[in-house]
Structures are given as C-alpha cells and as structure tokens.
Motif scaffolding. Structure first.
Motif, PDB file in Angstrom:
ATOM      1  N   ALA A   1       0.821  -1.209   0.000  1.00  0.00           N
ATOM      2  CA  ALA A   1       0.000   0.000   0.000  1.00  0.00           C
ATOM      3  C   ALA A   1       0.859   1.265   0.000  1.00  0.00           C
ATOM      4  O   ALA A   1       0.373   2.345  -0.343  1.00  0.00           O
ATOM      5  N   TYR A   2       2.127   1.113   0.399  1.00  0.00           N
ATOM      6  CA  TYR A   2       3.036   2.258   0.449  1.00  0.00           C
ATOM      7  C   TYR A   2       4.177   1.997  -0.519  1.00  0.00           C
ATOM      8  O   TYR A   2       5.090   1.226  -0.227  1.00  0.00           O
ATOM      9  N   THR A   3       4.109   2.641  -1.660  1.00  0.00           N
ATOM     10  CA  THR A   3       5.008   2.306  -2.762  1.00  0.00           C
ATOM     11  C   THR A   3       6.335   3.053  -2.721  1.00  0.00           C
ATOM     12  O   THR A   3       7.241   2.723  -3.479  1.00  0.00           O
ATOM     13  N   CYS A   4       6.465   4.045  -1.849  1.00  0.00           N
ATOM     14  CA  CYS A   4       7.675   4.860  -1.858  1.00  0.00           C
ATOM     15  C   CYS A   4       8.879   4.154  -1.251  1.00  0.00           C
ATOM     16  O   CYS A   4      10.013   4.521  -1.544  1.00  0.00           O
ATOM     17  N   SER A   5       8.624   3.179  -0.352  1.00  0.00           N
ATOM     18  CA  SER A   5       9.737   2.571   0.354  1.00  0.00           C
ATOM     19  C   SER A   5       9.512   1.082   0.556  1.00  0.00           C
ATOM     20  O   SER A   5       8.384   0.589   0.506  1.00  0.00           O
ATOM     21  N   ALA A   6      10.612   0.378   0.804  1.00  0.00           N
ATOM     22  CA  ALA A   6      10.529  -1.052   1.112  1.00  0.00           C
ATOM     23  C   ALA A   6      10.110  -1.273   2.559  1.00  0.00           C
ATOM     24  O   ALA A   6       9.632  -2.347   2.922  1.00  0.00           O
ATOM     25  N   ASN A   7      10.327  -0.286   3.397  1.00  0.00           N
ATOM     26  CA  ASN A   7       9.903  -0.275   4.792  1.00  0.00           C
ATOM     27  C   ASN A   7       8.732   0.695   4.882  1.00  0.00           C
ATOM     28  O   ASN A   7       8.908   1.899   4.726  1.00  0.00           O
ATOM     29  N   ALA A   8       7.535   0.174   5.120  1.00  0.00           N
ATOM     30  CA  ALA A   8       6.324   1.015   5.104  1.00  0.00           C
ATOM     31  C   ALA A   8       6.331   1.950   6.318  1.00  0.00           C
ATOM     32  O   ALA A   8       5.786   1.643   7.377  1.00  0.00           O
ATOM     33  N   LYS A   9       6.928   3.097   6.148  1.00  0.00           N
ATOM     34  CA  LYS A   9       7.151   3.995   7.282  1.00  0.00           C
ATOM     35  C   LYS A   9       5.870   4.477   7.955  1.00  0.00           C
ATOM     36  O   LYS A   9       5.843   4.605   9.194  1.00  0.00           O
ATOM     37  N   PRO A  10       4.783   4.750   7.224  1.00  0.00           N
ATOM     38  CA  PRO A  10       3.565   5.180   7.923  1.00  0.00           C
ATOM     39  C   PRO A  10       3.033   4.161   8.918  1.00  0.00           C
ATOM     40  O   PRO A  10       2.344   4.525   9.879  1.00  0.00           O
ATOM     41  N   ARG A  11       3.341   2.893   8.737  1.00  0.00           N
ATOM     42  CA  ARG A  11       2.886   1.877   9.690  1.00  0.00           C
ATOM     43  C   ARG A  11       3.496   2.092  11.074  1.00  0.00           C
ATOM     44  O   ARG A  11       2.890   1.762  12.089  1.00  0.00           O
ATOM     45  N   HIS A  12       4.699   2.660  11.107  1.00  0.00           N
ATOM     46  CA  HIS A  12       5.365   2.909  12.385  1.00  0.00           C
ATOM     47  C   HIS A  12       4.831   4.175  13.057  1.00  0.00           C
ATOM     48  O   HIS A  12       4.947   4.330  14.276  1.00  0.00           O
ATOM     49  N   LEU A  13       4.253   5.064  12.255  1.00  0.00           N
ATOM     50  CA  LEU A  13       3.662   6.282  12.802  1.00  0.00           C
ATOM     51  C   LEU A  13       2.235   6.048  13.288  1.00  0.00           C
ATOM     52  O   LEU A  13       1.754   6.761  14.176  1.00  0.00           O
TER      53      LEU A  13
END
Length: 229
Positions: free
Chosen positions: A144-156
């Motif tokens: 769902a988050y295409t910008c990174s391999a680590n879905a950073k919004p999930r941590h926020l």
C-alpha cells in the motif's frame, strides 16, 4: 485540543538525515561488481520498479564481507545535534524512533560506534552469507506504500494521538511525511513536498530540529497544568 498542544513524538529517517550523505547508496556503488545497480535505481525513480525489488536486487548484487562492511560504516559520524535531541527527549519523556529504508545491522552498528543506545529502529533486515554475499529481507513491507521497502507510515500509525514530528530527506520518506504534523525536509523530499504544496521546515543539519524542540517544553507544561485542573 489543538494538535499543536499534543505531546510530541519524534521520527527520523537515517541516511542523509542523521548522517551527511546517503550511506547505503555509497555502499551499493562501492561494492557492486557492475553498473546494474544504476539501472535498478533509475527504474525505481521512474516508478517502474518497487522500492523493495530495487533494494533486493542491489543488495544481492553486492560483493563484500561482513567485516569490511561494518568497518566501513564504523567511520560514519552521526550529526551531533541528534545526541542533543535524544537528551532533550529523555528529559521530557518524549519518544524517539528511527525509520529507515536501510538495513538494521548497519544502522545499529553506526549508532553504537557513535555512542547512541536505546533508540528503537525500524529498518530492513540483512544477513551475511559466506564469504561475501548479503541476503536482505523486508519485514515491514506493505504494497500500500510504494515509496519505500519499509512502510514507514505503519510505524507512525500507533501515535496518531501525539504530535508527530518527522525528519527525512528522500522519496522513501514521502508517505510518512504526508501523515506527520510537523515535517523537516531536505533534498528530494523537500522538492516533492514543495511541489504538493505541503508545508515543511527546511534543514541541512539537525540543529533546526533541536531549536524547534527547545520551544516545546513550555507547551508540554501548559498541557500538564490544563489536564490537572
């Protein structure tokens, strides 16, 4: 209550945010036996290759031993203002987390060498296969988050009741920056936010982040006094 009065929580990208320059990119270029990494990088930049696939191909293509790689990253110096930010956060019981598209063993080693401990780090996984092969993994990937391999919004996401302050520099930070309350941005992240009309604070070193935070304790005291009434 205005979000500006919520207790803050701090999130930092790693490469070119806590460091000067992109450490991972430099390592990929240094230890790639051919120029294929550039083709994958360009394909990712054009949106033709997911970030996870780009990183997997680049890292699997590298040829370097564990010792050489860790010796290299041990030379990296973290922005000294980050230590002051961590000290400020401890005094005020404010959370600090690192979210990165780099790899956990490398980040942990750099933090240790720079005398920084007890900071939660969410990054990609990396194992060392003898004698000079690297095996990446992506435990935080989310398509769902295409910008990174680590879905950073999930941590926020668990901190939406806090005032989320985020600092980053690249395209992989965009998804997280768009959900943060306060963003410090430079390089391509600043360009992308500017193009979208999203407000941010520019930075080169982390000193502006520290200066911003030093104005926060008064607000925290006011919130505490209000809650006690």
């Amino acid at each position: 209550m205005s979000r500006s009065l919520l207790k803050p929580v701090l999130f930092f990208d790693f490469d070119n945010t806590l460091t000067q320059g992109d450490v991972l990119d430099e390592l990929i270029e240094r230890y790639s036996p051919n120029e294929s990494w550039r083709d994958w990088e360009n394909a990712w930049a054009k949106g033709e290759l997911p970030a996870r696939d780009c990183l997997r191909l680049q890292v699997e293509n590298m040829r370097v031993s564990r010792k050489r790689l860790l010796d290299d990253v041990a030379q990296v110096r973290i922005d000294p203002a980050f230590v002051e930010i961590v000290d400020w956060a401890k005094r005020h019981e404010v959370g600090v987390q690192i979210v990165s598209d780099s790899f956990l063993p490398l980040i942990r080693h750099m933090l240790q060498v720079n005398g920084i401990a007890d900071i939660p780090v969410f990054a990609n996984g990396l194992e060392f296969a003898a004698p000079d092969r690297l095996v990446p993994s992506f435990p935080h990937y989310d398509p769902a988050y295409t910008c990174s391999a680590n879905a950073k919004p999930r941590h926020l996401a668990p901190f939406l009741d806090y005032r989320i302050i985020y600092a980053g520099d690249g395209h992989s930070d965009l998804d997280a920056a768009l959900v943060a309350d306060v963003v410090f941005a430079k390089a391509s992240l600043a360009n992308e936010l500017d193009a979208r009309g999203v407000a941010f604070y520019p930075f080169e070193s982390l000193e502006p982040v520290l200066a911003f935070l030093e104005a926060v304790p008064l607000a925290l005291d006011e919130v505490a006094n209000f809650a006690a009434k």
